[in-house]
Design a protein around this motif. Structure first.
Motif, PDB file in Angstrom:
ATOM      1  N   ALA A 266       2.925 -13.057  -3.321  1.00 19.35           N
ATOM      2  CA  ALA A 266       2.592 -11.316  -2.013  1.00 19.35           C
ATOM      3  C   ALA A 266       3.738 -10.428  -2.647  1.00 19.35           C
ATOM      4  N   ASP A 267       4.837 -11.396  -2.861  1.00 19.62           N
ATOM      5  CA  ASP A 267       5.798  -9.545  -3.557  1.00 19.62           C
ATOM      6  C   ASP A 267       7.515  -9.597  -4.029  1.00 19.62           C
ATOM      7  N   LEU A 268       6.864 -11.525  -4.804  1.00 23.67           N
ATOM      8  CA  LEU A 268       8.397 -11.424  -5.412  1.00 23.67           C
ATOM      9  C   LEU A 268       9.003 -12.159  -4.137  1.00 23.67           C
ATOM     10  N   HIS A 269       9.884 -10.626  -4.057  1.00 17.92           N
ATOM     11  CA  HIS A 269      11.301 -11.125  -2.659  1.00 17.92           C
ATOM     12  C   HIS A 269      10.702  -9.759  -2.061  1.00 17.92           C
TER      13      HIS A 269
ATOM     14  N   GLY B  98       7.527  -3.425  -4.330  1.00 17.05           N
ATOM     15  CA  GLY B  98       6.967  -4.054  -5.792  1.00 17.05           C
ATOM     16  C   GLY B  98       5.640  -3.331  -5.863  1.00 17.05           C
ATOM     17  N   SER B  99       5.125  -3.155  -7.533  1.00 12.93           N
ATOM     18  CA  SER B  99       4.359  -3.482  -7.983  1.00 12.93           C
ATOM     19  C   SER B  99       3.264  -4.710  -7.883  1.00 12.93           C
ATOM     20  N   GLN B 100       4.414  -6.237  -7.848  1.00 13.41           N
ATOM     21  CA  GLN B 100       3.930  -7.063  -7.212  1.00 13.41           C
ATOM     22  C   GLN B 100       2.510  -6.964  -5.858  1.00 13.41           C
ATOM     23  N   GLN B 101       3.398  -6.452  -5.227  1.00  8.55           N
ATOM     24  CA  GLN B 101       2.983  -6.329  -3.584  1.00  8.55           C
ATOM     25  C   GLN B 101       1.823  -5.697  -3.988  1.00  8.55           C
ATOM     26  N   ALA B 102       1.674  -4.422  -4.629  1.00  9.08           N
ATOM     27  CA  ALA B 102       0.130  -3.465  -4.751  1.00  9.08           C
ATOM     28  C   ALA B 102      -0.654  -4.650  -5.778  1.00  9.08           C
ATOM     29  N   ILE B 103      -0.521  -5.432  -6.339  1.00  9.45           N
ATOM     30  CA  ILE B 103      -1.314  -6.121  -7.036  1.00  9.45           C
ATOM     31  C   ILE B 103      -2.022  -7.114  -6.168  1.00  9.45           C
ATOM     32  N   ASP B 104      -1.420  -7.719  -5.213  1.00  9.44           N
ATOM     33  CA  ASP B 104      -1.964  -8.283  -4.008  1.00  9.44           C
ATOM     34  C   ASP B 104      -3.011  -8.394  -3.282  1.00  9.44           C
ATOM     35  N   LEU B 105      -2.317  -6.716  -2.917  1.00 13.68           N
ATOM     36  CA  LEU B 105      -3.565  -5.988  -2.306  1.00 13.68           C
ATOM     37  C   LEU B 105      -4.955  -5.269  -2.258  1.00 13.68           C
ATOM     38  N   LEU B 106      -4.895  -4.848  -3.842  1.00 16.02           N
ATOM     39  CA  LEU B 106      -5.753  -4.355  -4.109  1.00 16.02           C
ATOM     40  C   LEU B 106      -6.548  -5.408  -4.461  1.00 16.02           C
ATOM     41  N   VAL B 107      -6.505  -6.378  -5.018  1.00 16.22           N
ATOM     42  CA  VAL B 107      -6.886  -7.281  -5.427  1.00 16.22           C
ATOM     43  C   VAL B 107      -7.833  -8.061  -4.140  1.00 16.22           C
ATOM     44  N   GLY B 108      -7.029  -7.817  -2.720  1.00 11.96           N
ATOM     45  CA  GLY B 108      -7.500  -8.592  -2.022  1.00 11.96           C
ATOM     46  C   GLY B 108      -9.083  -7.949  -1.738  1.00 11.96           C
ATOM     47  N   GLY B 257      -7.388   3.405   0.991  1.00 10.18           N
ATOM     48  CA  GLY B 257      -7.368   3.148   3.085  1.00 10.18           C
ATOM     49  C   GLY B 257      -8.037   1.946   3.346  1.00 10.18           C
ATOM     50  N   MET B 258      -8.517   1.178   2.488  1.00  7.94           N
ATOM     51  CA  MET B 258      -8.771  -0.449   2.601  1.00  7.94           C
ATOM     52  C   MET B 258      -6.936  -0.914   2.251  1.00  7.94           C
ATOM     53  N   VAL B 259      -6.756  -0.563   1.210  1.00  7.82           N
ATOM     54  CA  VAL B 259      -5.696  -1.070   1.431  1.00  7.82           C
ATOM     55  C   VAL B 259      -4.212  -1.218   2.035  1.00  7.82           C
ATOM     56  N   ALA B 260      -4.389   0.176   2.935  1.00 12.27           N
ATOM     57  CA  ALA B 260      -3.164   0.495   3.971  1.00 12.27           C
ATOM     58  C   ALA B 260      -3.830  -0.304   5.139  1.00 12.27           C
ATOM     59  N   LYS B 261      -5.279  -0.855   5.524  1.00 12.09           N
ATOM     60  CA  LYS B 261      -4.945  -2.075   6.708  1.00 12.09           C
ATOM     61  C   LYS B 261      -5.146  -3.019   6.070  1.00 12.09           C
ATOM     62  N   ALA B 262      -4.547  -3.302   5.029  1.00  5.98           N
ATOM     63  CA  ALA B 262      -4.566  -4.555   4.629  1.00  5.98           C
ATOM     64  C   ALA B 262      -3.768  -5.122   4.883  1.00  5.98           C
ATOM     65  N   LYS B 263      -2.269  -4.464   4.543  1.00  3.77           N
ATOM     66  CA  LYS B 263      -1.623  -4.148   4.530  1.00  3.77           C
ATOM     67  C   LYS B 263      -0.263  -3.663   5.928  1.00  3.77           C
ATOM     68  N   GLN B 264      -1.163  -2.997   6.701  1.00  4.56           N
ATOM     69  CA  GLN B 264      -1.185  -3.037   8.667  1.00  4.56           C
ATOM     70  C   GLN B 264      -0.796  -4.808   8.703  1.00  4.56           C
ATOM     71  N   ALA B 265      -1.965  -5.563   8.168  1.00  5.70           N
ATOM     72  CA  ALA B 265      -1.567  -7.162   8.995  1.00  5.70           C
ATOM     73  C   ALA B 265      -0.320  -8.242   7.760  1.00  5.70           C
ATOM     74  N   ALA B 266       0.098  -7.252   6.746  1.00  6.13           N
ATOM     75  CA  ALA B 266       0.503  -8.859   6.022  1.00  6.13           C
ATOM     76  C   ALA B 266       1.729  -7.823   6.290  1.00  6.13           C
ATOM     77  N   ASP B 267       2.121  -6.914   6.431  1.00  7.14           N
ATOM     78  CA  ASP B 267       4.084  -5.651   6.736  1.00  7.14           C
ATOM     79  C   ASP B 267       4.386  -5.123   7.280  1.00  7.14           C
ATOM     80  N   LEU B 268       3.024  -4.450   8.011  1.00  5.98           N
ATOM     81  CA  LEU B 268       3.178  -3.503   8.688  1.00  5.98           C
ATOM     82  C   LEU B 268       3.741  -1.869   7.970  1.00  5.98           C
ATOM     83  N   HIS B 269       5.112  -2.016   7.349  1.00  2.00           N
ATOM     84  CA  HIS B 269       5.581  -1.517   5.657  1.00  2.00           C
ATOM     85  C   HIS B 269       6.443  -1.699   5.222  1.00  2.00           C
ATOM     86  N   SER B 270       6.600  -1.647   4.012  1.00  2.00           N
ATOM     87  CA  SER B 270       7.587  -1.405   3.327  1.00  2.00           C
ATOM     88  C   SER B 270       8.866  -0.753   3.633  1.00  2.00           C
ATOM     89  N   SER B 271      10.091  -1.330   3.300  1.00  2.00           N
ATOM     90  CA  SER B 271      11.625  -0.873   3.922  1.00  2.00           C
ATOM     91  C   SER B 271      11.047   0.510   3.612  1.00  2.00           C
TER      92      SER B 271
END
Lengths: 398, 398
Positions: A266-269, B98-108, B257-271
């Motif tokens: 999901a995000d490494l950490h 990180g870009s790891q989450q960008a990959i995960d969300l885009l793929v989803g 926009g879709m990625v943002a919807k998925a991210k809301q559920a994943a963690d609301l937002h990053s640091s």
């Protein structure tokens, strides 16, 4: 190019709260909508000093960290949890990007698409988004002031064989309710009988208006992390600051290990800087005294809103005075649609969250969630006036 | 209680790199395994000052932020991207952990479980974990020094109808390869013909040893974000510091926009703190000069490792000298299993990543990835000695 979107994501409704948050930015809008802590109470200076200590700890502070999270912070959290009679070691804990991620990862690990999950009616709306994204069916058990009604939960479990229970037993979102000790024990027993893990989401448990009252967590009642039925999630977002995006999940180490594998992808950490700032904060700042301070202040703000509403002698509007947390849950007159009311309220310059957002299906539309922690004094007064205006106008019209 | 785990998560292999990282902590181990930047080059003082400015900006800095990320940082990033001929506005960009989450969300967002995704052979191992967690089939196209071989990609596309292409065209992980301009154009055209979006993962593009060389991104060749075929991801992890966990995705606004919807559920937002620190850093620090500095240093470290290996006259071991990025990719003698070699190497006090980790299936087992950015000087020398020792011993034994 035309895109084909994932059916789960495209069906997902955007969070009403966050959409309203966007709508209300930069305007003379008084928002009772978001679950926002009071900014003026953030311990900015202490966080700043903690950050400074973190950066002087050496260049290693800026390197990649462990997926499970910064070990010293996990150790400090274990100590804090033990005070609440929750005994875990760092292998039974993982740090996440807010408790939202903890919920998302636990749900991903403990379910298959097509599974069913049991929740309280109503429940935290962003948990409903998680369930939708994981392709889960949601069934909601009736609840009253003391929490989920065990008989209804039992009926639903027999009928639908849910794979887990998600609950916010202490100062729930949106209702602010506290489950009674009896209900906690009954639900725990029921879930254990049916081999159903419980995700106990506890972001608000520390925001308690009467410090002498005790509400033992389901996790503490379960008494064991290893092979235990309860997975506990919480966050620093309400007690320190949301921007540090640090939450945690704890429970059986094999499940936490699976969560770590899912988190690698999901995000490494999560932000290692945020975790190190919090670790430094915990060692140089009296967080418990700070929690007492904000809880007292939020208690006063709740009373303020409660009394402003009481003074209006609102017909057919009822609520239960919460013992903690961040929300007042209103039942509005029968037939009143709070979503329509919101549109009227926003024009008057006040926002709240229509209760319908918190139901998986069959929403009770005449409900509304009001946050009382973000505003205070004249702003709260003006906001309540606008809210009451909106109701008067709306009920006169319809 | 017994737990039933998600079949996708329980099938997931833990990342070999991260497991080795754990293994090598706190020992006299020289690790060429992790993709770790050099800690001594982190701009600690500048980050510390940026953090201080972020904290003095007001208490709002600590509040909940937008799911899409801190707007001033998105605006600054848009300006930086424009210099590379990639033109986006903030609505076409989302900040991630990180870009790891960008990959995960885009793929989803862009796939359904059961879909197929096309990758280069070999490819970034944590992308393979993402595909596994999303229930996707992976097909890998043959590649050479110039990138994916278009004819093989075309054959696989006809046969398997993949839904997207994932690629690291510039200084790829694990191979360090750069796709030629011709290959970039051919693959772009092929994907557009077949309505296949491309995820162009570019964490290393800035780490370029010869500043005068230009490698236009697939995104810039596509020329448009809106309805474009390319979604671009990158990160500050290699250019500033990994602990700040800030990456981004950009492309068509409806997909973002879709990625943002998925991210809301994943963690609301990053640091939000990390994002504000980076925003302050970008306005008060010459990041491009810093990138030049680390690229020069990494170039020297690559040469150092390259020459140490050359000097050994290793039989049947070959590699291509990379033009940028963080990795040296070795082809070992036929029949040599690099996973077995790793066990031997770890006993001698040196770690690397066996190449087999980077293949979806049918791994080429006689390959190894060596990181040259983390160590330097005497440590690199000692590490290479130990590595060569391990190979000698291993080949003598077998």
């Amino acid at each position: 190019m035309n895109y084909r979107f994932s059916s789960r994501v495209s069906q997902l409704k955007s969070s009403a709260v966050r959409d309203i948050l966007k709508l209300t930015q930069g305007k003379d809008m008084i928002s009772f909508a978001g679950g926002l802590p009071a900014e003026e109470l953030f311990p900015v200076q202490a966080i700043r000093e903690a950050a400074d200590r973190a950066f002087t700890a050496g260049t290693g502070a800026l390197q990649y960290g462990l997926t499970e999270g910064y070990m010293p912070l996990r150790e400090q959290l274990c100590t804090r949890m033990a005070v609440k009679n929750m005994h875990v070691n760092p292998e039974q804990m993982i740090l996440t990007t807010g408790s939202q991620q903890a919920i998302d990862l636990l749900v991903g690990v403990l379910t298959e698409p097509g599974d069913t999950v049991l929740v309280e009616k109503p429940t935290y709306l962003a948990s409903l988004q998680v369930f939708a994204l994981h392709g889960l069916n949601v069934i909601a058990a009736e609840s009253d002031e003391d929490g989920i009604i065990p008989e209804d939960a039992e009926r639903l479990i027999k009928e639908h064989r849910p794979k887990l229970l998600y609950a916010v037993p202490t100062f729930g979102n949106p209702t602010g309710r506290v489950w009674s000790l009896e209900r906690r024990k009954k639900l725990l027993a029921l879930c254990k009988q049916n081999e159903m893990p419980i995700i106990e989401d506890d972001p608000y448990g520390d925001i308690k208006f009467d410090d002498s009252e005790q509400f033992p967590t389901m996790f503490s009642l379960e008494g064991q992390a290893e092979r235990g039925a309860v997975f506990y999630t919480s966050t620093f977002s309400k007690t320190v600051a949301p921007a540090l995006r640090s939450g945690w999940a704890m429970g059986d180490s094999s499940v936490i290990g699976m969560v770590a594998k899912a988190k690698q992808a999901a995000d490494l950490h999560s932000s290692a800087i945020d975790q190190q700032i919090l670790s430094q904060l915990l060692s140089g700042f009296d967080l418990d005294a700070h929690i007492r301070l904000i809880s007292d202040s939020y208690g006063a703000r709740m009373l303020e809103m409660h009394e402003l509403l009481m003074r209006q002698n609102l017909k057919d509007i009822s609520w239960v005075k919460p013992k903690g947390g961040m929300f007042l849950w209103l039942e509005l007159p029968d037939g009143l649609d709070a979503e329509a009311l919101l549109r009227c309220a926003v024009q008057k310059g006040v926002a709240f969250v229509p209760g319908s957002s918190f139901y998986g299906n069959n929403p009770q539309r005449n409900t509304a969630r009001l946050n009382y922690t973000y505003n205070s004094g004249a702003r709260t007064e003006l906001g309540v006036d606008r809210f009451v205006d909106a109701i008067s106008e709306f009920t006169a019209r319809s």
